[in-house]
Structures are given as C-alpha cells and as structure tokens.
Write a protein that holds these residues in place. Structure first.
Motif, PDB file in Angstrom:
ATOM      1  N   ASN A   6       2.426 -13.909   2.861  1.00  0.00           N
ATOM      2  CA  ASN A   6       3.587 -13.235   2.864  1.00  0.00           C
ATOM      3  C   ASN A   6       3.550 -11.728   2.638  1.00  0.00           C
ATOM      4  OD1 ASN A   6       3.563 -13.033   0.098  1.00  0.00           O
ATOM      5  ND2 ASN A   6       3.765 -15.211  -0.102  1.00  0.00           N
ATOM      6  N   LEU A   7       4.713 -11.106   2.424  1.00  0.00           N
ATOM      7  CA  LEU A   7       4.440  -9.824   1.799  1.00  0.00           C
ATOM      8  C   LEU A   7       3.971  -9.373   0.884  1.00  0.00           C
ATOM      9  CD1 LEU A   7       8.204  -8.370   2.976  1.00  0.00           C
ATOM     10  CD2 LEU A   7       5.820  -8.057   4.433  1.00  0.00           C
ATOM     11  N   ASP A   8       3.791 -10.267   0.015  1.00  0.00           N
ATOM     12  CA  ASP A   8       2.846  -9.786  -1.341  1.00  0.00           C
ATOM     13  C   ASP A   8       1.609  -9.686  -0.813  1.00  0.00           C
ATOM     14  OD1 ASP A   8       5.097 -10.329  -2.869  1.00  0.00           O
ATOM     15  OD2 ASP A   8       4.491 -12.181  -3.326  1.00  0.00           O
ATOM     16  N   HIS A   9       1.151 -10.140   0.238  1.00  0.00           N
ATOM     17  CA  HIS A   9      -0.302 -10.279   0.521  1.00  0.00           C
ATOM     18  C   HIS A   9      -0.591  -8.880   1.341  1.00  0.00           C
ATOM     19  CE1 HIS A   9       0.230 -14.717   0.318  1.00  0.00           C
ATOM     20  NE2 HIS A   9      -0.994 -14.471  -0.622  1.00  0.00           N
ATOM     21  N   ILE A  10       0.502  -8.765   2.509  1.00  0.00           N
ATOM     22  CA  ILE A  10       0.266  -7.622   3.504  1.00  0.00           C
ATOM     23  C   ILE A  10       0.828  -6.318   2.989  1.00  0.00           C
ATOM     24  CG2 ILE A  10       0.040  -9.246   5.204  1.00  0.00           C
ATOM     25  CD1 ILE A  10       2.707  -7.985   6.213  1.00  0.00           C
ATOM     26  N   GLY A  11       1.505  -6.343   1.973  1.00  0.00           N
ATOM     27  CA  GLY A  11       2.441  -4.976   1.423  1.00  0.00           C
ATOM     28  C   GLY A  11       1.424  -4.096   0.812  1.00  0.00           C
ATOM     29  N   PRO A  12       0.573  -4.568  -0.075  1.00  0.00           N
ATOM     30  CA  PRO A  12      -0.392  -3.602  -0.533  1.00  0.00           C
ATOM     31  C   PRO A  12      -1.322  -3.091   0.395  1.00  0.00           C
ATOM     32  CG  PRO A  12      -0.346  -5.614  -2.060  1.00  0.00           C
ATOM     33  CD  PRO A  12       0.670  -5.922  -0.524  1.00  0.00           C
ATOM     34  N   VAL A  13      -1.663  -4.044   1.639  1.00  0.00           N
ATOM     35  CA  VAL A  13      -2.601  -3.453   2.576  1.00  0.00           C
ATOM     36  C   VAL A  13      -2.068  -2.326   3.386  1.00  0.00           C
ATOM     37  CG1 VAL A  13      -4.162  -3.994   4.638  1.00  0.00           C
ATOM     38  CG2 VAL A  13      -3.889  -5.809   2.543  1.00  0.00           C
ATOM     39  N   LEU A  14      -0.462  -2.450   3.715  1.00  0.00           N
ATOM     40  CA  LEU A  14       0.017  -1.499   4.349  1.00  0.00           C
ATOM     41  C   LEU A  14       0.038  -0.405   3.626  1.00  0.00           C
ATOM     42  CD1 LEU A  14       3.166  -3.666   5.998  1.00  0.00           C
ATOM     43  CD2 LEU A  14       1.203  -2.582   7.295  1.00  0.00           C
ATOM     44  N   GLU A  15       0.267  -0.174   2.385  1.00  0.00           N
ATOM     45  CA  GLU A  15       0.333   0.965   1.589  1.00  0.00           C
ATOM     46  C   GLU A  15      -1.083   1.360   1.640  1.00  0.00           C
ATOM     47  OE1 GLU A  15       2.570   2.593  -0.537  1.00  0.00           O
ATOM     48  OE2 GLU A  15       4.090   0.981   0.602  1.00  0.00           O
ATOM     49  N   THR A  16      -2.238   1.172   1.780  1.00  0.00           N
ATOM     50  CA  THR A  16      -3.394   1.710   2.091  1.00  0.00           C
ATOM     51  C   THR A  16      -3.568   2.087   3.382  1.00  0.00           C
ATOM     52  OG1 THR A  16      -4.468  -0.306   2.731  1.00  0.00           O
ATOM     53  CG2 THR A  16      -4.716   0.113   0.314  1.00  0.00           C
ATOM     54  N   LEU A  17      -3.053   1.702   4.395  1.00  0.00           N
ATOM     55  CA  LEU A  17      -2.888   2.024   5.737  1.00  0.00           C
ATOM     56  C   LEU A  17      -2.218   3.315   5.935  1.00  0.00           C
ATOM     57  CD1 LEU A  17      -3.167  -1.250   7.536  1.00  0.00           C
ATOM     58  CD2 LEU A  17      -5.233   0.284   7.029  1.00  0.00           C
ATOM     59  N   SER A  18      -1.223   3.451   5.195  1.00  0.00           N
ATOM     60  CA  SER A  18      -0.391   4.417   5.327  1.00  0.00           C
ATOM     61  C   SER A  18      -1.002   6.127   5.785  1.00  0.00           C
ATOM     62  CB  SER A  18       0.885   4.824   4.364  1.00  0.00           C
ATOM     63  OG  SER A  18       0.280   4.983   3.066  1.00  0.00           O
ATOM     64  N   GLY A  19      -1.933   6.154   5.105  1.00  0.00           N
ATOM     65  CA  GLY A  19      -2.695   7.531   5.194  1.00  0.00           C
ATOM     66  C   GLY A  19      -3.417   7.642   6.805  1.00  0.00           C
ATOM     67  N   TYR A  20      -3.551   6.377   7.490  1.00  0.00           N
ATOM     68  CA  TYR A  20      -4.069   6.734   8.741  1.00  0.00           C
ATOM     69  C   TYR A  20      -3.095   6.178   9.922  1.00  0.00           C
ATOM     70  CZ  TYR A  20      -8.298   5.679   6.140  1.00  0.00           C
ATOM     71  OH  TYR A  20      -9.509   5.896   5.257  1.00  0.00           O
ATOM     72  N   TYR A  21      -1.844   5.582   9.647  1.00  0.00           N
ATOM     73  CA  TYR A  21      -1.065   5.393  10.631  1.00  0.00           C
ATOM     74  C   TYR A  21       0.178   5.463  10.296  1.00  0.00           C
ATOM     75  CZ  TYR A  21      -4.827   2.280  12.062  1.00  0.00           C
ATOM     76  OH  TYR A  21      -6.033   1.885  12.262  1.00  0.00           O
ATOM     77  N   THR A  22       1.260   5.924  11.255  1.00  0.00           N
ATOM     78  CA  THR A  22       2.854   6.047  11.052  1.00  0.00           C
ATOM     79  C   THR A  22       3.287   4.639  10.512  1.00  0.00           C
ATOM     80  OG1 THR A  22       3.000   7.925  12.526  1.00  0.00           O
ATOM     81  CG2 THR A  22       5.049   6.840  11.836  1.00  0.00           C
ATOM     82  N   ILE A  23       3.593   4.394   9.526  1.00  0.00           N
ATOM     83  CA  ILE A  23       4.383   3.155   8.990  1.00  0.00           C
ATOM     84  C   ILE A  23       5.603   3.246   8.790  1.00  0.00           C
ATOM     85  CG2 ILE A  23       4.053   1.185   7.618  1.00  0.00           C
ATOM     86  CD1 ILE A  23       1.152   1.736   7.290  1.00  0.00           C
ATOM     87  N   GLU A  24       6.809   2.635   9.415  1.00  0.00           N
ATOM     88  CA  GLU A  24       8.137   2.802   9.002  1.00  0.00           C
ATOM     89  C   GLU A  24       8.673   1.575   8.896  1.00  0.00           C
ATOM     90  OE1 GLU A  24       9.675   4.466  12.521  1.00  0.00           O
ATOM     91  OE2 GLU A  24       8.394   6.300  12.522  1.00  0.00           O
TER      92      GLU A  24
END
Length: 389
Positions: free
Chosen positions: A29-47
């Motif tokens: 669920n989002l609890d699992h992927i949310g923190p990972v998306l945060e770590t990826l925000s320096g590499y990708y455009t995440i909206e």
C-alpha cells in the motif's frame, strides 16, 4: 545469464543489486511505496496527479528525454502487486544508466510516464476493486470513478505512442495445456468486436513477439497469451481502439514462489525488453504471427491436488484445493480451501500428493468436503501441512 540476449545479460547479472529491497511480499500500500517515492524524487520528476476515492494521493513518475512516449500504470487492481515491485526495480536500475548501455539508450530515445499505484484504496484493503467496489478495468467508458478519470486525464495529456497495462494473474493459469504455470502472459487487446488486426495492433503483437523471444529460454513453456475477447469498458481495449499500441502484462506464478519475488524479476526483464525494442525500433522486424503462436492461457492448475484419495471404503477421488488470499495484520495469509472433489479430475496441482488410495481426513478426522478450509490432512496417521512453504 546465458539464457538472456546479450543486451540483457549484464543487467540481469546485477539484478540482485538492482532489486528494490525496501519493497517485497504480496501486500503493498502507500505506506510501503510512499517513502521509496520520496527517495526517488532526486532522480525523477514525481508529481501528485490526484487523490483516490478515500483521499489517498496518486503519483506519477516521469523520466527520459526522447521522442517516443510510453505510458504505464500498475496496481489498477489493488491486490495485484508484482508489477509494482518490478516498476520500482526498474526505477532503481535507471539510476545506474551509465553502467548499462541499454538503459542509457532507452532514456535518450523515450519519455516514460509511470503511475506505480493507480488504486491505493484497493492496495490498502488488498482488494481488486476500489473503495466504491468498482473494478477500474471495467470503467474506461463511463469513467465513474476518480481513479479512472485520473488515468484518462494523463493518457490524454501525454498522448502516448505505447501503453503498458500492468497486472497479476492467479495461480490457476497454465500456458496452454502443458503442466507449466503461465509465469508471464501478454495480451494485445482487441480494437473492436471482430478482433481484426489493424496496423497499430500489429505493432503491439510484434513487440510481444520480441519480448517472448528474449525470455523464452529463461521461461521455457511458461509464457502465455491472454484471451483477447473484446470489451470496450476495459482500459486496454479503449486505448487500443484509439490506435495506441497497448500491451497487457500479466505476472503469474513461478513454482514455489507465492510471494512472487521470482516472478517480479521476470516482469522487470520483460519491461526492459519492451523498452529496449521500442527505443531501438527493432521490434518491427519481428513477425506479428509469432504472437498468435504463444500458447493461450488455460485454467488447468490448482494450488494443491490430492490424487487417489479414499473417502469411504468404495470411493476413490481427486481433491482440488485452492488458496484463498486473506489480509491479516498486514500480511497476506494463504488459506487452503477444498474447491472440488471428483473422479480423475483433469487438473494439475502446483503441488500434487498421491494418497495411494488411503483415507485422507481433515484435522479432527472429519471427512473432506467441498468449500471448507483444510490447513492439514491426516494421511495414514501422519499430518501433512497444506500451506505454502
């Protein structure tokens, strides 16, 4: 790695390091992927592109600078998580693009937009449908649900050249009639009732043929073709009908892999293969007829089949058992349920137990019966656990 084509060998050799170890198992669920998306925000455009029916954020990841546009979405069905794991493996891999020429070429020639989790409410409750009990993959025309409208808005905004519709399928599927699970299955949806092959659909057929050719030695007899009955309410059929080559990816079972950690590797490989063939345009040299030669998925498996079970002095039957997936305390529990009892059933078992015409009883020494939970059987005085390893 010799079973992979040359362009994939180095990357698949490094897969254990590329794999996103922060995400695993069947429940996401989002609890699992949310923190990972945060770590990826320096590499990708995440909206953040909207909110679900229950107010959970839905995000899109954008990367690549090329002209060919590829749009993908995962977890449209909340309980189908394998492709989401593979997406995050892919995002990890692209951070190492300088090490792998295939990834660098993809980024130079393609723009990629991915929605990692379209149905976060279903993801949280581990259900196929969204919070309003609507199957989003049957809402492409009416667009009654907010998640369906978000997907359509991004499709219209991006105007993609290809679409990847990422799903899981149940353990019941064989690739054809042989006793091998359909670990990966693909579909190029029909564009209309007659299921004719128009030029845009031919492109997706060629692309699937290319992927299957690249993976067939790793998965011999385990790559299937999904049924292409037309339903315009389905997202893939709708996008395909607008002449956008669309491919349905179905992550299936690999022997012993109920957590789908092995299958995710093959989905990752398939995604890289698809992107490579698009970026190089070499999918065009493949014969679209090879798509039709892939064995069509059939429903010949049960999780467990008990063969030659004595249920009374004169009754010898086969017993088919299927796992029911249940969310309990943040984990997916596989509960064995007797689905059918019959004589010499034409079903394969992912696990088969020959009872050799001995009495097989439930715990408590009750006779086996359909539609009941049976965690263990007692066979010849010994207990056999029926839960997956």
């Amino acid at each position: 790695m010799k079973n992979y084509p040359a362009y994939l060998q180095d990357l698949m050799r490094e897969y254990p390091q590329v794999k996103n170890s922060e995400i695993s198992g069947r429940y996401l669920n989002l609890d699992h992927i949310g923190p990972v998306l945060e770590t990826l925000s320096g590499y990708y455009t995440i909206e953040k592109i909207g909110k679900s029916a229950m107010g959970e954020p839905i995000s899109i990841v954008k990367f690549g600078t090329g002209k060919t546009k590829i749009f993908a979405w995962s977890q449209m069905h909340g309980n189908e998580t394998t492709t989401t794991k593979a997406v995050f493996d892919l995002l990890n891999a692209f951070q190492r693009k300088e090490e792998f020429p295939v990834l660098k070429e993809i980024l130079e020639k393609c723009q990629i937009w991915i929605i990692p989790m379209l149905n976060p409410d279903g993801g949280r409750s581990y259900t196929r449908a969204n919070a309003n009990n609507v199957d989003l993959n049957r809402d492409a025309q009416n667009l009654e649900e907010v998640e369906s409208r978000i997907l359509r808005e991004q499709f219209d905004k991006f105007s993609p050249d290809f679409c990847f519709n990422l799903h899981d399928q149940r353990t019941i599927f064989t690739a054809g009639t042989a006793p091998k699970p359909a670990t990966l299955s693909f579909l190029t949806p029909a564009m209309e009732e007659q299921r004719q092959i128009f030029p845009s659909r031919k492109k997706s057929m060629k692309l699937i043929a290319a992927m299957a050719a690249d993976l067939k030695e790793e998965l011999p007899g385990q790559i299937g073709r999904y049924d292409d009955a037309f339903n315009l309410n389905c997202t893939g059929d709708t996008f395909q009908s607008q002449e956008v080559p669309t491919i349905l990816f179905e992550a299936g079972h690999y022997p012993g892999d109920y957590q789908r950690e092995i299958t995710r590797k093959y989905v990752f490989a398939a995604l890289v293969a698809a992107l490579h063939h698009i970026s190089s345009s070499d999918y065009l040299i493949f014969d679209y007829h090879d798509y039709g030669k892939l064995p069509e998925n059939q429903k010949f498996f049960n999780d467990i089949v008990l063969k030659n079970v004595k249920l009374s002095d004169e009754e010898i039957y086969d017993v088919a058992i299927q796992y029911r997936e249940e969310l309990k305390n943040g984990e997916i529990i596989f509960t064995p349920v007797v689905e059918k009892i019959g004589e010499k059933m034409k079903k394969y078992g992912l696990r088969e137990i020959d009872c050799e015409k001995e009495f097989a009883l439930q715990e408590g020494e009750d006779r086996l019966a359909e539609n009941v939970v049976v965690n263990k059987i007692i066979l010849n005085g010994r207990e056999i656990d029926l839960k997956p390893d």
